[in-house]
Write an enzyme that holds these catalytic residues in place. Structure first.
Site, PDB file in Angstrom:
ATOM      1  N   THR A 184      -5.478  -7.810  10.411  1.00 61.63           N
ATOM      2  CA  THR A 184      -5.843  -6.520   9.813  1.00 61.63           C
ATOM      3  C   THR A 184      -5.472  -5.367  10.736  1.00 61.63           C
ATOM      4  O   THR A 184      -4.923  -4.347  10.292  1.00 61.63           O
ATOM      5  CB  THR A 184      -7.370  -6.482   9.548  1.00 61.63           C
ATOM      6  OG1 THR A 184      -7.711  -7.550   8.673  1.00 61.63           O
ATOM      7  CG2 THR A 184      -7.791  -5.155   8.953  1.00 61.63           C
ATOM      8  N   PHE A 209     -14.982   4.084   8.071  1.00 64.83           N
ATOM      9  CA  PHE A 209     -13.609   4.427   7.684  1.00 64.83           C
ATOM     10  C   PHE A 209     -13.400   4.401   6.165  1.00 64.83           C
ATOM     11  O   PHE A 209     -12.295   4.678   5.698  1.00 64.83           O
ATOM     12  CB  PHE A 209     -12.612   3.476   8.358  1.00 64.83           C
ATOM     13  CG  PHE A 209     -12.828   2.017   8.051  1.00 64.83           C
ATOM     14  CD1 PHE A 209     -12.370   1.461   6.855  1.00 64.83           C
ATOM     15  CD2 PHE A 209     -13.487   1.197   8.958  1.00 64.83           C
ATOM     16  CE1 PHE A 209     -12.563   0.120   6.568  1.00 64.83           C
ATOM     17  CE2 PHE A 209     -13.688  -0.159   8.662  1.00 64.83           C
ATOM     18  CZ  PHE A 209     -13.230  -0.694   7.462  1.00 64.83           C
ATOM     19  N   ARG A 246      -2.029 -14.666   3.942  1.00 61.10           N
ATOM     20  CA  ARG A 246      -2.742 -13.983   5.035  1.00 61.10           C
ATOM     21  C   ARG A 246      -1.998 -14.165   6.355  1.00 61.10           C
ATOM     22  O   ARG A 246      -1.906 -13.239   7.158  1.00 61.10           O
ATOM     23  CB  ARG A 246      -4.170 -14.537   5.161  1.00 61.10           C
ATOM     24  CG  ARG A 246      -5.077 -14.209   3.995  1.00 61.10           C
ATOM     25  CD  ARG A 246      -5.475 -12.766   3.929  1.00 61.10           C
ATOM     26  NE  ARG A 246      -6.365 -12.361   5.011  1.00 61.10           N
ATOM     27  CZ  ARG A 246      -6.952 -11.166   5.083  1.00 61.10           C
ATOM     28  NH1 ARG A 246      -6.757 -10.265   4.133  1.00 61.10           N
ATOM     29  NH2 ARG A 246      -7.745 -10.861   6.091  1.00 61.10           N
ATOM     30  N   ARG A 272       2.637  -6.978   8.912  1.00 60.54           N
ATOM     31  CA  ARG A 272       2.012  -5.893   9.676  1.00 60.54           C
ATOM     32  C   ARG A 272       2.556  -5.834  11.101  1.00 60.54           C
ATOM     33  O   ARG A 272       2.724  -4.755  11.662  1.00 60.54           O
ATOM     34  CB  ARG A 272       0.489  -6.085   9.674  1.00 60.54           C
ATOM     35  CG  ARG A 272      -0.144  -5.787   8.321  1.00 60.54           C
ATOM     36  CD  ARG A 272      -1.573  -6.252   8.244  1.00 60.54           C
ATOM     37  NE  ARG A 272      -2.230  -5.834   7.006  1.00 60.54           N
ATOM     38  CZ  ARG A 272      -3.374  -6.315   6.568  1.00 60.54           C
ATOM     39  NH1 ARG A 272      -4.020  -7.239   7.277  1.00 60.54           N
ATOM     40  NH2 ARG A 272      -3.917  -5.898   5.440  1.00 60.54           N
ATOM     41  N   ASN A 282      -1.664  -0.095   7.342  1.00 65.46           N
ATOM     42  CA  ASN A 282      -1.188  -1.462   7.614  1.00 65.46           C
ATOM     43  C   ASN A 282      -0.366  -2.072   6.478  1.00 65.46           C
ATOM     44  O   ASN A 282      -0.246  -3.279   6.345  1.00 65.46           O
ATOM     45  CB  ASN A 282      -2.340  -2.375   8.058  1.00 65.46           C
ATOM     46  CG  ASN A 282      -3.441  -2.475   7.032  1.00 65.46           C
ATOM     47  OD1 ASN A 282      -3.321  -1.946   5.934  1.00 65.46           O
ATOM     48  ND2 ASN A 282      -4.511  -3.180   7.388  1.00 65.46           N
ATOM     49  N   LYS A 341       0.835  -1.203   0.000  1.00 65.69           N
ATOM     50  CA  LYS A 341       0.000   0.000   0.000  1.00 65.69           C
ATOM     51  C   LYS A 341       0.875   1.260   0.000  1.00 65.69           C
ATOM     52  O   LYS A 341       2.098   1.170   0.195  1.00 65.69           O
ATOM     53  CB  LYS A 341      -0.920  -0.048   1.227  1.00 65.69           C
ATOM     54  CG  LYS A 341      -1.908  -1.218   1.198  1.00 65.69           C
ATOM     55  CD  LYS A 341      -2.785  -1.207   2.444  1.00 65.69           C
ATOM     56  CE  LYS A 341      -3.815  -2.308   2.414  1.00 65.69           C
ATOM     57  NZ  LYS A 341      -4.726  -2.269   3.580  1.00 65.69           N
ATOM     58  N   HIS A 366      -1.665  -5.487   1.451  1.00 63.26           N
ATOM     59  CA  HIS A 366      -2.936  -6.186   1.220  1.00 63.26           C
ATOM     60  C   HIS A 366      -2.658  -7.608   0.757  1.00 63.26           C
ATOM     61  O   HIS A 366      -1.694  -7.849   0.032  1.00 63.26           O
ATOM     62  CB  HIS A 366      -3.755  -5.469   0.134  1.00 63.26           C
ATOM     63  CG  HIS A 366      -4.898  -6.303  -0.379  1.00 63.26           C
ATOM     64  ND1 HIS A 366      -6.114  -6.372   0.259  1.00 63.26           N
ATOM     65  CD2 HIS A 366      -4.983  -7.139  -1.447  1.00 63.26           C
ATOM     66  CE1 HIS A 366      -6.904  -7.207  -0.392  1.00 63.26           C
ATOM     67  NE2 HIS A 366      -6.242  -7.690  -1.434  1.00 63.26           N
ATOM     68  N   GLU A 380      -9.899 -10.241  -7.480  1.00 66.37           N
ATOM     69  CA  GLU A 380      -8.946  -9.139  -7.331  1.00 66.37           C
ATOM     70  C   GLU A 380      -7.849  -9.177  -8.394  1.00 66.37           C
ATOM     71  O   GLU A 380      -7.424  -8.137  -8.896  1.00 66.37           O
ATOM     72  CB  GLU A 380      -8.349  -9.170  -5.920  1.00 66.37           C
ATOM     73  CG  GLU A 380      -9.378  -8.846  -4.849  1.00 66.37           C
ATOM     74  CD  GLU A 380      -8.823  -8.858  -3.427  1.00 66.37           C
ATOM     75  OE1 GLU A 380      -9.539  -8.413  -2.520  1.00 66.37           O
ATOM     76  OE2 GLU A 380      -7.678  -9.325  -3.227  1.00 66.37           O
ATOM     77  N   TYR A 432     -12.705  -2.556  -2.818  1.00 67.71           N
ATOM     78  CA  TYR A 432     -13.205  -2.490  -1.435  1.00 67.71           C
ATOM     79  C   TYR A 432     -14.728  -2.342  -1.384  1.00 67.71           C
ATOM     80  O   TYR A 432     -15.252  -1.783  -0.417  1.00 67.71           O
ATOM     81  CB  TYR A 432     -12.552  -1.311  -0.705  1.00 67.71           C
ATOM     82  CG  TYR A 432     -11.104  -1.552  -0.331  1.00 67.71           C
ATOM     83  CD1 TYR A 432     -10.714  -2.663   0.419  1.00 67.71           C
ATOM     84  CD2 TYR A 432     -10.105  -0.646  -0.697  1.00 67.71           C
ATOM     85  CE1 TYR A 432      -9.387  -2.870   0.781  1.00 67.71           C
ATOM     86  CE2 TYR A 432      -8.768  -0.854  -0.336  1.00 67.71           C
ATOM     87  CZ  TYR A 432      -8.433  -1.969   0.408  1.00 67.71           C
ATOM     88  OH  TYR A 432      -7.115  -2.176   0.771  1.00 67.71           O
TER      89      TYR A 432
HETATM   90  P1  IDP Z   1      -7.707  -6.944   5.342  1.00 65.00           P
HETATM   91  O1  IDP Z   1      -6.903  -5.903   4.603  1.00 65.00           O
HETATM   92  O2  IDP Z   1      -6.881  -7.575   6.450  1.00 65.00           O
HETATM   93  O3  IDP Z   1      -8.321  -7.961   4.422  1.00 65.00           O
HETATM   94  P2  IDP Z   1     -10.321  -5.718   5.582  1.00 65.00           P
HETATM   95  O4  IDP Z   1     -11.290  -5.926   6.701  1.00 65.00           O
HETATM   96  O5  IDP Z   1     -10.640  -6.306   4.259  1.00 65.00           O
HETATM   97  O6  IDP Z   1      -8.893  -6.194   6.086  1.00 65.00           O
HETATM   98  O7  IDP Z   1     -10.131  -4.149   5.425  1.00 65.00           O
HETATM   99  C1  IDP Z   1      -9.491  -3.603   4.310  1.00 65.00           C
HETATM  100  C2  IDP Z   1      -8.611  -2.480   4.757  1.00 65.00           C
HETATM  101  O8  IDP Z   1      -9.421  -1.435   5.301  1.00 65.00           O
HETATM  102  C3  IDP Z   1      -7.626  -2.804   5.866  1.00 65.00           C
HETATM  103  O9  IDP Z   1      -6.462  -3.469   5.417  1.00 65.00           O
HETATM  104  C4  IDP Z   1      -7.333  -1.438   6.394  1.00 65.00           C
HETATM  105  O10 IDP Z   1      -6.427  -0.729   5.526  1.00 65.00           O
HETATM  106  C5  IDP Z   1      -8.688  -0.768   6.318  1.00 65.00           C
HETATM  107  N1  IDP Z   1      -9.426  -0.871   7.590  1.00 65.00           N
HETATM  108  C6  IDP Z   1     -10.074  -1.945   8.059  1.00 65.00           C
HETATM  109  N2  IDP Z   1     -10.627  -1.692   9.259  1.00 65.00           N
HETATM  110  C7  IDP Z   1     -10.306  -0.405   9.542  1.00 65.00           C
HETATM  111  C8  IDP Z   1     -10.594   0.466  10.644  1.00 65.00           C
HETATM  112  O11 IDP Z   1     -11.255   0.095  11.630  1.00 65.00           O
HETATM  113  N3  IDP Z   1     -10.076   1.731  10.579  1.00 65.00           N
HETATM  114  C9  IDP Z   1      -9.361   2.165   9.515  1.00 65.00           C
HETATM  115  N4  IDP Z   1      -9.071   1.387   8.456  1.00 65.00           N
HETATM  116  C10 IDP Z   1      -9.535   0.114   8.471  1.00 65.00           C
HETATM  117 MG    MG Z   2      -9.826  -7.804   3.026  1.00 65.74          MG
END
Ligand code: IDP
Ligand code: MG
Length: 206
Positions: free
Chosen positions: A147, A113, A141, A158, A168, A65, A171, A182, A105
């Site tokens: 996450t 968010f 993963r 991470r 973070n 990212k 992805h 994707e 997304y």
């Molecule tokens: P993942 O990236 O581990 O698959 P997802 O739930 O798919 O997690 O969320 C996508 C992305 O959205 C996360 O990697 C992060 O950048 C962002 N994100 C998820 N939850 C939050 C939050 O509570 N606050 C801010 N950003 C978030």
């Molecule tokens: Mg995800």
């Protein structure tokens, strides 16, 4: 027989012109089109080892990212996937636009968010990659970590490079089905390269 001699012998036996190089698989000659075979096993021609280990052609999307690119972590992320034994089949640096991120997304579009997430993901270039190998979706993963970076274990990407969920670093697709979607979103077929690793016999029992 030495390592490279074995590679050469194998290539000759299989009628290859190149030594451990890119295989002239069918996808390499296709015109630009969304990536069709993007994850999961394939039975097409030009795939030498597919019968050896079921699932070894599974593919996933990994992306560094904008914060990871800005912090010069691209090499470290690639190094981890290479060392684990996965094969890089697609790689590009790009400035993502809101359109591709809205699709990527779309499940999160109602989250509070979401606007901040799109702003973050368009704040600079990302490095999108496709990695291939046995169980690559699940293993990626695990390598990426939770996450929420605050919960991510040390040793994960991470957990080593990030302290907050909003930045973070990386992805990784969360299922084989998601990976297919994707990869097709971020890559065209012509951008994915079928090739055989010289050292596959050290990675898999073939
Ligand atoms: P993942 O990236 O581990 O698959 P997802 O739930 O798919 O997690 O969320 C996508 C992305 O959205 C996360 O990697 C992060 O950048 C962002 N994100 C998820 N939850 C939050 C939050 O509570 N606050 C801010 N950003 C978030
Ligand atoms: Mg995800």
């Amino acid at each position: 027989m030495g390592f490279f001699q074995r590679c050469a012998a194998r290539s000759l036996l299989q009628g290859r012109r190149s030594l451990c190089g890119a295989a002239p698989g069918p996808e390499r000659h296709q015109p630009d089109a969304p990536a069709a075979r993007s994850a999961g096993p394939s039975s097409g021609p030009g795939r030498r080892y597919s019968a050896g280990v079921p699932g070894m052609q599974e593919r996933t999307l990994v992306a560094v990212k904008p914060d990871g690119v800005q912090r010069r972590l691209v090499g470290d992320v690639i190094r981890r996937f290479e060392r684990r034994g996965f094969k890089l089949v697609g790689l590009k640096l790009l400035q993502a636009n809101e359109g591709i991120l809205a699709e990527h997304y779309h499940e999160l579009r109602r989250k509070p968010f979401y606007p901040a997430l799109i702003h973050y993901m368009t704040s600079g270039p990302v490095v999108a990659m496709v990695w291939e190998g046995y169980n690559v979706v699940k293993t990626s993963r695990a390598m990426v970590g939770d996450t929420d970076s605050a919960e991510a274990k040390p040793g994960t990407i991470r957990g080593d490079f990030s302290i907050h969920v909003s930045r973070n670093v990386v992805h990784a697709s969360d299922s084989v089905e998601t990976a297919q979607r994707e990869i097709s979103l971020w890559f065209r077929s012509s951008e994915l390269v079928d090739w055989d690793c010289c050292d596959y016999s050290n990675t898999y029992q073939l």
